[in-house]
Each structure stands twice: as structure tokens, then as C-alpha cells.
Design a protein around this motif. Structure first.
Motif, PDB file in Angstrom:
ATOM      1  N   HIS A 105       0.886  -1.392   0.127  1.00  0.00           N
ATOM      2  CA  HIS A 105       0.092   0.071   0.113  1.00  0.00           C
ATOM      3  C   HIS A 105       0.712   1.237  -0.056  1.00  0.00           C
ATOM      4  O   HIS A 105       0.340   2.358  -0.295  1.00  0.00           O
ATOM      5  N   HIS A 106       2.064   1.149   0.248  1.00  0.00           N
ATOM      6  CA  HIS A 106       3.153   2.292   0.136  1.00  0.00           C
ATOM      7  C   HIS A 106       3.434   2.803  -0.971  1.00  0.00           C
ATOM      8  O   HIS A 106       3.613   2.049  -2.050  1.00  0.00           O
TER       9      HIS A 106
ATOM     10  N   ARG B 267      10.835   3.406  10.113  1.00  0.00           N
ATOM     11  CA  ARG B 267       9.471   2.960  10.533  1.00  0.00           C
ATOM     12  C   ARG B 267       8.392   3.506   9.416  1.00  0.00           C
ATOM     13  O   ARG B 267       8.769   4.244   8.684  1.00  0.00           O
ATOM     14  N   GLY B 268       7.377   2.667   9.160  1.00  0.00           N
ATOM     15  CA  GLY B 268       6.445   2.885   8.280  1.00  0.00           C
ATOM     16  C   GLY B 268       7.149   2.931   6.899  1.00  0.00           C
ATOM     17  O   GLY B 268       7.852   1.978   6.524  1.00  0.00           O
ATOM     18  N   ARG B 269       6.547   3.863   6.114  1.00  0.00           N
ATOM     19  CA  ARG B 269       7.267   3.850   4.612  1.00  0.00           C
ATOM     20  C   ARG B 269       8.755   3.937   4.659  1.00  0.00           C
ATOM     21  O   ARG B 269       9.270   3.377   3.545  1.00  0.00           O
ATOM     22  N   SER B 270       9.191   4.524   5.451  1.00  0.00           N
ATOM     23  CA  SER B 270      10.968   4.489   5.443  1.00  0.00           C
ATOM     24  C   SER B 270      11.270   3.282   5.615  1.00  0.00           C
ATOM     25  O   SER B 270      12.495   3.062   5.134  1.00  0.00           O
TER      26      SER B 270
ATOM     27  N   ARG C  36       2.110  20.821  12.909  1.00  0.00           N
ATOM     28  CA  ARG C  36       2.808  19.814  13.178  1.00  0.00           C
ATOM     29  C   ARG C  36       3.513  19.888  14.388  1.00  0.00           C
ATOM     30  O   ARG C  36       3.520  18.855  15.532  1.00  0.00           O
TER      31      ARG C  36
ATOM     32  N   HIS D  37      -0.021  15.618   0.712  1.00  0.00           N
ATOM     33  CA  HIS D  37      -0.986  14.818   1.658  1.00  0.00           C
ATOM     34  C   HIS D  37      -1.302  16.269   2.523  1.00  0.00           C
ATOM     35  O   HIS D  37      -0.737  17.393   2.449  1.00  0.00           O
ATOM     36  N   ASP D  38      -2.640  16.357   3.195  1.00  0.00           N
ATOM     37  CA  ASP D  38      -3.084  17.420   3.879  1.00  0.00           C
ATOM     38  C   ASP D  38      -2.285  17.886   4.957  1.00  0.00           C
ATOM     39  O   ASP D  38      -2.335  19.179   5.130  1.00  0.00           O
ATOM     40  N   ASP D  39      -1.438  17.197   5.438  1.00  0.00           N
ATOM     41  CA  ASP D  39      -0.385  17.721   6.413  1.00  0.00           C
ATOM     42  C   ASP D  39       0.826  18.349   6.157  1.00  0.00           C
ATOM     43  O   ASP D  39       1.704  19.069   6.703  1.00  0.00           O
TER      44      ASP D  39
ATOM     45  N   MET E  46      -6.383  10.867   2.523  1.00  0.00           N
ATOM     46  CA  MET E  46      -5.820  10.369   3.924  1.00  0.00           C
ATOM     47  C   MET E  46      -6.670  10.594   4.834  1.00  0.00           C
ATOM     48  O   MET E  46      -7.248  11.888   4.742  1.00  0.00           O
TER      49      MET E  46
ATOM     50  N   ALA F 143      -2.961   9.799   9.724  1.00  0.00           N
ATOM     51  CA  ALA F 143      -1.575  10.034   9.744  1.00  0.00           C
ATOM     52  C   ALA F 143      -0.960   9.335  10.952  1.00  0.00           C
ATOM     53  O   ALA F 143      -1.085   9.998  12.078  1.00  0.00           O
TER      54      ALA F 143
ATOM     55  N   LEU G  48       4.842   9.035   9.232  1.00  0.00           N
ATOM     56  CA  LEU G  48       5.427   7.806   9.016  1.00  0.00           C
ATOM     57  C   LEU G  48       4.617   6.886   7.928  1.00  0.00           C
ATOM     58  O   LEU G  48       5.408   6.029   7.289  1.00  0.00           O
ATOM     59  N   ASP G  49       3.192   7.158   7.889  1.00  0.00           N
ATOM     60  CA  ASP G  49       2.522   6.386   6.903  1.00  0.00           C
ATOM     61  C   ASP G  49       1.146   7.094   7.243  1.00  0.00           C
ATOM     62  O   ASP G  49       0.737   7.897   8.004  1.00  0.00           O
ATOM     63  N   THR G  50       0.488   6.903   6.084  1.00  0.00           N
ATOM     64  CA  THR G  50      -1.097   7.354   5.930  1.00  0.00           C
ATOM     65  C   THR G  50      -1.923   6.185   5.698  1.00  0.00           C
ATOM     66  O   THR G  50      -1.626   5.381   5.081  1.00  0.00           O
ATOM     67  N   PHE G  51      -3.310   6.500   6.267  1.00  0.00           N
ATOM     68  CA  PHE G  51      -4.205   5.428   5.965  1.00  0.00           C
ATOM     69  C   PHE G  51      -5.641   6.004   5.560  1.00  0.00           C
ATOM     70  O   PHE G  51      -5.874   7.394   6.217  1.00  0.00           O
TER      71      PHE G  51
END
Lengths: 145, 128
Positions: A6-7, A53-56, A78, A119-121, B1, B4, B13-16
Motif C-alpha cells: 500500500h506504500h 518506520r512505516g514508509r521509510s 505539526r 498530503h493534507d499535513d 488520507m 496519519a 511515518l505512514d497514512t491510511f
């Protein structure tokens, strides 16, 4: 369990002549541009020994870069989030990424690259030599207003 | 998204797009590294806006379980039994996410982990 498929694949883009400059915003621990320690705030995630972690963990090249944000407002948002997390863990805990935000202008010809997934962030990944990135800082402002 | 996952560096790190996927990813991370429990936060977005302050990883997992349980409260007991039987047949013993979602509706939060470990043979009470 979610598959790592999913990444989203890497969307790294080099800052080239056809996109002359790109403004990004990164948390830093120093308050002034001429502080020699500013370069330490532009070490890659891998150089700082950060855990993938995660996508990294799926895209190792991300660890050769570092986090930044698309706009100052989104960076401040953030920062408020991580400050809230830190204070809930331990009320007097310092914010380890620092309490300032550097406005960095990525110009062509410096070997800079970036990834913005939209992304929104507003989170992005940027790549570059630490000294060159520190040299690309045009202003440092407080993270908290 | 919609969700997060962030760390204390402020990195995403990741999004869902759904809570279940975010929880599954968090649980994987926590199995690999239990210290991540208070180093990872979850932020929920809707229409591009943050809905609330971030939750720490374990808080988010608990919150999501409670939310899903509350969504099922009020459904007739008969409906829960029928749904569960159909889900078990459909998964053929494979604890799919759909089965887990339905199971959440019929067990107390503190017994959820037991259900997840052994969904085929677990005898749980239909207490809500």
C-alpha cells in the motif's frame, strides 16, 4: 495486516533549472542563522541514527533525507502536535526537534531533491548536503506563536 | 488520507484511509518495537482538516475499539449471532478484519485480545 504494497512508490524530484526554487520549512534547534550548530539540524535521518518506520522501512532512500513541510503554517501545526504528545508523556519534556522553524529555499544547481505526496499535513522529504541545506536557510522563526 | 501516523520528530511515518488499516500497522510496529508505544501518534483528518489533537498509539487503538463497539450497541442480539455465523463461514477460519469488526460488537474491550488470538474456538459472552 496491511500489505506494504500500500506504500506509494518514491516520488523523489530533483530541484532543477525548470523549477528555480522551492520553499520548505524544517524544525531546527538553533534560533539564529549564523549559529554553527545549524548544520546539525540538517543531518539525514540515517545520519542521526533514526529508526526506519512505516514508509521509510519500505523505501530506504527516504532515510537519506529528512522531514520538512510545505508551508510555515503546516509546520507549526505539526510542531503543536508533537509538543502535545511530548507533554502528555512527560509534562516537562523538551521538544527534541527544537523550538524553531527554518525557512529553507531549495535552489537549482545545489543537488537538492524533494518528495511531496500532496498530503493534507504538508509533510515532505528533502535531500541535500547538510552544509548546503544550512546555507539555504533564509530565516528562522519560533515554532510556537 | 484520513489517518496519519507521526513520530516525535514530526515525520509522517505512514497514512491510511481507514482506522482498521492504521491499527493493523500500529500493532505491527509495536510488536517489532514496543518502545514505539509512546513515540508514535495518530492524527485524524477530515476534509483536509485535523479533527483533534494527536493520540498516542495505544490510546488510538483503544479509542478505535470503543468507537466500533459503540456503533454496534443497540443492534438486536439475533442480528449479532447471524452476522457472526456468516462471517465465520465466509472466512473459513481465517481471522479477517471483517470478522474482527463484528466480534468487537459482542465482547467487552478487555477480552478482545483473547478473541483475536484464537477466534475459531473462543467462547465469548455476548455482553456489551
Amino acid at each position: 495486516m496491511p500489505s506494504r504494497a500500500h506504500h506509494v512508490a518514491s516520488r523523489r524530484s530533483e530541484v532543477t533549472a525548470d523549477r528555480h526554487e522551492l520553499d520548505v520549512f524544517r524544525f531546527v534547534r538553533v534560533a539564529v542563522i549564523n549559529d554553527d550548530a545549524l548544520v546539525d539540524d540538517f543531518l539525514s535521518d540515517a545520519a542521526r541514527g533514526k529508526k526506519a518506520r512505516g514508509r521509510s522501512a519500505t523505501i530506504p532512500d527516504l532515510m537519506n533525507g529528512m522531514s520538512a513541510f510545505r508551508t510555515l503554517d503546516l509546520a507549526r501545526q505539526r510542531w503543536q502536535d508533537i509538543a502535545a504528545m511530548a507533554r502528555r508523556r512527560r509534562p516537562s519534556e523538551p521538544i527534541k526537534v527544537g523550538e524553531h522553524i527554518a525557512w529553507v529555499v531549495l535552489r537549482a544547481g545545489m543537488g537538492f531533491a524533494y518528495e511531496d505526496l500532496g498530503h493534507d499535513d504538508g509533510h515532505m522529504t528533502i535531500w541535500g548536503d547538510p552544509a548546503d541545506l544550512a546555507g539555504a536557510v533564509v530565516e528562522i522563526v519560533p515554532a510556537e506563536v | 488520507m484520513r489517518f496519519a501516523l507521526i513520530d516525535m520528530d514530526g515525520s509522517t511515518l505512514d497514512t491510511f484511509d481507514d482506522a482498521s488499516s492504521a491499527i493493523a500497522c500500529l500493532q505491527e510496529m509495536l510488536i517489532d518495537d514496543p518502545t514505539a508505544a509512546d513515540e508514535i501518534g495518530v492524527i485524524e483528518y477530515r476534509d483536509g482538516q485535523r479533527l483533534r489533537s494527536p493520540m498516542l498509539a495505544t490510546e488510538f487503538i483503544t479509542w478505535s475499539r470503543i468507537e466500533r463497539m459503540q456503533a454496534f450497541i443497540g443492534r438486536g442480539l439475533e442480528n449479532v449471532r447471524i452476522d457472526l455465523a456468516a462471517a465465520l463461514n465466509a472466512t473459513n477460519g481465517d481471522p479477517s478484519r471483517a470478522w474482527i469488526e463484528i466480534a468487537i460488537s459482542s465482547v467487552k474491550a478487555e477480552s478482545l485480545d483473547t478473541v483475536l488470538r484464537d477466534p475459531q474456538s473462543h467462547q465469548f459472552s455476548l455482553a456489551v
